[in-house]
Design a protein around this motif. Sequence first.
Motif, mmCIF file in Angstrom:
data_model
loop_
_atom_site.group_PDB
_atom_site.id
_atom_site.type_symbol
_atom_site.label_atom_id
_atom_site.label_comp_id
_atom_site.label_asym_id
_atom_site.label_seq_id
_atom_site.Cartn_x
_atom_site.Cartn_y
_atom_site.Cartn_z
ATOM 1 N N LYS A 35 42.146 11.302 -29.715
ATOM 2 C CA LYS A 35 43.418 11.534 -30.382
ATOM 3 C C LYS A 35 44.126 12.725 -29.738
ATOM 4 N N PHE A 36 45.435 12.638 -29.647
ATOM 5 C CA PHE A 36 46.206 13.745 -29.090
ATOM 6 C C PHE A 36 46.402 14.820 -30.144
ATOM 7 N N ARG A 37 46.281 16.055 -29.761
ATOM 8 C CA ARG A 37 46.632 17.206 -30.585
ATOM 9 C C ARG A 37 47.345 18.210 -29.672
ATOM 10 N N PRO A 38 48.409 18.863 -30.167
ATOM 11 C CA PRO A 38 49.109 19.852 -29.344
ATOM 12 C C PRO A 38 48.183 21.006 -28.960
ATOM 13 N N ARG A 39 48.388 21.554 -27.759
ATOM 14 C CA ARG A 39 47.523 22.619 -27.268
ATOM 15 C C ARG A 39 48.212 23.968 -27.201
ATOM 16 N N THR A 40 49.536 23.991 -27.343
ATOM 17 C CA THR A 40 50.276 25.256 -27.284
ATOM 18 C C THR A 40 51.255 25.339 -28.452
ATOM 19 N N SER A 41 51.687 26.555 -28.739
ATOM 20 C CA SER A 41 52.659 26.734 -29.819
ATOM 21 C C SER A 41 54.015 26.138 -29.434
ATOM 22 N N ALA A 42 54.323 26.054 -28.142
ATOM 23 C CA ALA A 42 55.574 25.428 -27.704
ATOM 24 C C ALA A 42 55.575 23.933 -28.044
ATOM 25 N N LEU A 74 52.793 15.586 -35.061
ATOM 26 C CA LEU A 74 51.784 16.348 -34.333
ATOM 27 C C LEU A 74 50.742 15.427 -33.696
ATOM 28 N N ALA A 75 50.506 14.279 -34.295
ATOM 29 C CA ALA A 75 49.524 13.338 -33.768
ATOM 30 C C ALA A 75 50.087 12.438 -32.678
ATOM 31 N N ALA A 116 60.331 16.355 -35.876
ATOM 32 C CA ALA A 116 59.991 15.838 -37.202
ATOM 33 C C ALA A 116 61.138 16.076 -38.178
ATOM 34 N N ALA A 117 61.736 17.258 -38.121
ATOM 35 C CA ALA A 117 62.857 17.566 -39.003
ATOM 36 C C ALA A 117 64.072 16.712 -38.645
ATOM 37 N N ARG A 129 42.582 16.648 -38.064
ATOM 38 C CA ARG A 129 41.312 17.126 -37.521
ATOM 39 C C ARG A 129 41.195 16.693 -36.074
ATOM 40 N N TYR A 130 40.296 17.292 -35.362
ATOM 41 C CA TYR A 130 40.029 16.948 -33.973
ATOM 42 C C TYR A 130 38.899 15.927 -33.944
#
Length: 82
Positions: A45-52, A72-73, A61-62, A31-32
């Motif tokens: 908290k950091f959250r990605p802003r683009t699909s890249a 993602l965090a 992660a993989a 969550r944001y």
Amino acid sequence: MVLAGHDFAAPKRRDTSGWAAVAAVLAAGLRYEGFETCGCGREPKFRPRTSAQVRQRRRLAARRGVALADMLAARDPYGDSA
């Protein structure tokens, strides 16, 4: 409708990359939120802003065997010692 969090700022309507990042964050169970649970402090908290950024974190992660939500965090996934 999903509660995205108190600190959610929606991307512009036509920003498909931004909305894809929001969907990935919410699908991972994040969550944001930046508020402490006790309400006494605030830590953004950091959250990605683009699909890249989401793609980059999925690959890491993989590769590292870390949960996608944790990656993602992470503010700087290359600097983490995970």
